[in-house]
Design a protein around this motif. Structure first.
Motif, PDB file in Angstrom:
ATOM      1  N   ARG A 121      37.429 -63.127  19.873  1.00 50.41           N
ATOM      2  CA  ARG A 121      37.278 -62.901  20.881  1.00 50.41           C
ATOM      3  C   ARG A 121      36.909 -63.724  21.970  1.00 50.41           C
ATOM      4  NH1 ARG A 121      37.897 -57.783  17.279  1.00 50.41           N
ATOM      5  NH2 ARG A 121      39.599 -56.588  17.498  1.00 50.41           N
ATOM      6  N   THR A 122      37.047 -63.033  22.847  1.00 47.98           N
ATOM      7  CA  THR A 122      35.883 -64.076  24.085  1.00 47.98           C
ATOM      8  C   THR A 122      35.243 -62.454  24.687  1.00 47.98           C
ATOM      9  OG1 THR A 122      37.070 -62.591  26.251  1.00 47.98           O
ATOM     10  CG2 THR A 122      38.375 -64.997  25.725  1.00 47.98           C
ATOM     11  N   PRO A 123      34.312 -62.668  25.194  1.00 48.65           N
ATOM     12  CA  PRO A 123      33.405 -60.950  25.625  1.00 48.65           C
ATOM     13  C   PRO A 123      34.321 -60.339  26.294  1.00 48.65           C
ATOM     14  CG  PRO A 123      32.428 -63.636  26.119  1.00 48.65           C
ATOM     15  CD  PRO A 123      33.461 -63.376  25.569  1.00 48.65           C
ATOM     16  N   ASP A 124      35.168 -61.191  27.428  1.00 47.00           N
ATOM     17  CA  ASP A 124      35.804 -59.778  28.539  1.00 47.00           C
ATOM     18  C   ASP A 124      36.645 -59.096  27.259  1.00 47.00           C
ATOM     19  OD1 ASP A 124      34.728 -60.624  31.114  1.00 47.00           O
ATOM     20  OD2 ASP A 124      36.756 -61.649  31.385  1.00 47.00           O
ATOM     21  N   GLU A 125      37.349 -60.004  26.785  1.00 49.63           N
ATOM     22  CA  GLU A 125      37.938 -59.577  25.319  1.00 49.63           C
ATOM     23  C   GLU A 125      37.049 -58.075  24.323  1.00 49.63           C
ATOM     24  OE1 GLU A 125      42.060 -62.479  24.602  1.00 49.63           O
ATOM     25  OE2 GLU A 125      39.891 -62.051  23.173  1.00 49.63           O
ATOM     26  N   GLY A 157      36.572 -55.536  26.650  1.00 46.79           N
ATOM     27  CA  GLY A 157      37.765 -54.075  27.271  1.00 46.79           C
ATOM     28  C   GLY A 157      38.052 -53.618  26.336  1.00 46.79           C
ATOM     29  N   ARG A 205      33.403 -51.457  24.292  1.00 44.77           N
ATOM     30  CA  ARG A 205      32.925 -51.229  25.264  1.00 44.77           C
ATOM     31  C   ARG A 205      31.334 -50.167  24.904  1.00 44.77           C
ATOM     32  NH1 ARG A 205      37.811 -50.343  27.007  1.00 44.77           N
ATOM     33  NH2 ARG A 205      37.906 -48.653  26.442  1.00 44.77           N
ATOM     34  N   ARG A 258      28.036 -51.713  24.074  1.00 42.49           N
ATOM     35  CA  ARG A 258      27.036 -52.191  25.743  1.00 42.49           C
ATOM     36  C   ARG A 258      26.893 -50.336  25.778  1.00 42.49           C
ATOM     37  NH1 ARG A 258      30.693 -55.684  29.693  1.00 42.49           N
ATOM     38  NH2 ARG A 258      29.147 -57.198  30.247  1.00 42.49           N
ATOM     39  N   GLY A 300      32.775 -62.074  20.831  1.00 46.17           N
ATOM     40  CA  GLY A 300      33.192 -63.557  21.557  1.00 46.17           C
ATOM     41  C   GLY A 300      31.787 -64.520  21.995  1.00 46.17           C
ATOM     42  N   ASP A 353      37.030 -68.408  27.968  1.00 45.62           N
ATOM     43  CA  ASP A 353      37.160 -66.642  28.570  1.00 45.62           C
ATOM     44  C   ASP A 353      37.972 -66.055  29.695  1.00 45.62           C
ATOM     45  OD1 ASP A 353      32.567 -66.411  28.981  1.00 45.62           O
ATOM     46  OD2 ASP A 353      34.110 -65.960  27.232  1.00 45.62           O
ATOM     47  N   ASP A 354      38.243 -67.214  30.127  1.00 46.76           N
ATOM     48  CA  ASP A 354      40.294 -67.339  30.460  1.00 46.76           C
ATOM     49  C   ASP A 354      41.365 -67.220  30.229  1.00 46.76           C
ATOM     50  OD1 ASP A 354      39.641 -70.425  32.400  1.00 46.76           O
ATOM     51  OD2 ASP A 354      39.596 -69.689  30.206  1.00 46.76           O
ATOM     52  N   ASP A 412      25.028 -60.366  28.352  1.00 44.21           N
ATOM     53  CA  ASP A 412      24.265 -59.443  29.327  1.00 44.21           C
ATOM     54  C   ASP A 412      23.403 -60.524  30.100  1.00 44.21           C
ATOM     55  OD1 ASP A 412      26.532 -58.244  29.099  1.00 44.21           O
ATOM     56  OD2 ASP A 412      25.971 -56.227  28.519  1.00 44.21           O
TER      57      ASP A 412
END
Length: 497
Positions: free
Chosen positions: A162-166, A169, A174, A177, A332, A386-387, A443
């Protein structure tokens, strides 16, 4: 370099350590897009500060200032890369462990242990003798998340890249974190008496008995730290789950090693008896496993219980299997460290996974990676940024940094819990997870767009015993561990002292 130390102490309500001197890592050591050096140095600084608090609370002298030597820390984190047997490097990941293309992206597999390899092949409905090419072809027919879910159901170890955003999310992302880096909770039980106070500042944990119920890297790193500090550590394994020899040589120093089959009544009773006489139990089996349930059922009063897991002791993925490389992929990190993202792959830059020659095989197909494995050109076969764009083959951190950092942080939490136990004998439970450590790394400040070429620390940070060369301890005041790793499973199921 001490941000993680400050976070650790703030999370646990501890006074901020003073007089810490950090000697930075050399150019290229622990080089990565992500601030791996800061993670490594911070974790060891947290351990050192915890040891100094215990020394002072026990009436001993602590070094001032405390010095954290970056290259020494890096050597310990790169212990598997520096390990030499008869002068030769050892294999890293097995042929079926690594990155594979799927119909819609990438997955990371883990098949270093025979039972995990067997489950992977069963998942893909392949014969027992299936090779990398067959696995690559099979995975190309499936979507990454579908394989991940079916693997979790069957006990195989596969995660989608995955990407970090995926990741953040998603529900499991979550969860990772949130909360402290190291969790330490008081339990309503205590000891009738404490061990005799130590007299040697180099062995402050002398008299402390530690039962080691961990495997692989993170847990054994934590218990190796406790052995370094003078604790009597007995590791217990199942004879049905042999440890990888090189892994044991790297992380087994200073400890005793015995075998118990807890599915046999007599051995189960021996384990229960061992638990009743210890000050610390460290568990590394996932929540819901037999060993984890046994530990909860027979937890000794007043003991410090340390636990390490891949995804956390609670949360959506608490009962899933996982390893450092899998957490890197799911969170990610692999995406950020791969292809054109400026990272490195598992063998230091070529493709991921290491072979007997120090890093040129690890599971690549004959055509350079087009069959679903990994490509030699560092990442032109696909992947996601990431995008969501294509950036190349996923990569990895230069070392198993999540494992090592989590291990040192767990040891730090255990030592601080032992310090707090000096006042009243109250037990605590201390927990870390690789995924929480990964979230801190993702982070943290200090990313580098174009990291330097990776290099290993020099041999001055290693020590030779007979024909085995291993890394020196991460704590700079120790030149070596108490003794080299003993043969796996060679000791009787009792504490030597």
């Amino acid at each position: 370099m001490t941000d993680l130390l400050h976070r650790y102490q703030a999370d646990l309500g501890l006074a901020q350590a003073a007089d810490i001197t950090v000697r930075p890592v050399s150019e290229g050591v622990l080089s990565s897009t992500l601030p791996v050096a800061a993670l490594a140095v911070g974790a060891v600084a947290a351990l050192g500060s915890a040891v100094d608090r215990f020394r002072v609370a026990s009436g001993l002298t602590a070094p001032s200032p405390r010095v954290v030597v970056g290259d020494r820390v890096a050597a310990s984190f790169a212990g598997d890369r520096l390990l030499r047997i008869d002068g030769r490097p050892v294999a890293g990941f097995a042929a079926l462990s690594g990155f594979f293309r799927t119909a819609d992206g990438w997955v990371r597999t883990h098949a270093n242990y025979p039972h995990h390899r067997a489950r992977l092949l069963s998942l893909l409905e392949l014969a027992d003798d299936a090779d990398h090419t067959a696995v690559a072809a099979a995975l190309l027919r499936h979507e990454a998340l579908d394989v991940e879910e079916r693997a979790a159901e069957l006990g195989a170890i596969v995660v989608a890249v995955r990407t970090p955003d995926e990741w953040f999310g998603s529900a499991p992302g979550r969860f990772t974190r949130s909360g402290p880096i190291v969790s330490s909770t008081v339990r309503p039980d205590g000891l009738p008496s404490l061990p005799e106070p130590p007299t040697d500042p180099m062995r402050p944990l002398v008299g402390v008995r530690v039962l080691d119920l961990t495997r692989v890297i993170a847990g054994p790193v934590a218990t190796r730290d406790l052995a370094l500090l003078g604790a009597s550590v007995l590791r217990v394994d199942s004879p049905l789950l042999p440890e990888i020899e090189a892994q044991h040589l790297d992380t087994g120093a200073g400890k005793y090693s015995t075998l118990l089959d807890v599915l046999v009544d007599d051995d189960d009773e021996r384990l229960t008896a061992l638990m009743s006489s210890v000050d610390v139990v460290v568990g590394g089996y996932r929540p819901g496993s037999y060993i984890d349930d046994h530990l909860r059922a027979h937890r000794p009063s007043g003991a410090i219980i340390g636990t390490v897991s891949a995804w956390g002791g609670r949360g959506p993925w608490a009962r899933r299997r996982g390893f450092d490389s899998l957490v890197q992929a799911a969170s990610g990190i692999a995406n950020m460290c791969g292809g054109k993202a400026g990272g490195r792959s598992d063998d230091g830059g070529k493709a991921g996974g290491r072979s007997d020659d120090g890093g040129k095989a690890g599971g690549r197909s004959d055509d350079g990676g087009k069959a679903g494995g990994r490509s030699d050109d560092g990442g032109k076969a696909g992947g996601r940024s990431d995008d969501g764009g294509t950036t190349g083959v996923p990569g990895a951190l230069p070392v198993q940094a999540l494992d090592h950092a989590s291990g040192h942080l767990l040891a730090a939490g255990i030592v601080d819990a032992l310090t707090q136990r000096l006042d009243g004998g109250i037990g605590r439970t201390v927990s870390v997870s690789l995924a929480r450590t990964a979230a801190w790394l993702l982070d943290a400040d200090g990313r580098v767009d174009t990291p330097a070429d990776p290099v290993l620390p020099t041999d001055e940070h290693t020590v030779l015993h007979d024909d085995v060369r291993t890394a020196r301890p991460a704590l700079a005041e120790y030149d070596d561990h108490p003794f080299p790793a003993r043969p796996w499973g060679c000791d009787e199921p009792r504490f030597p002292s």
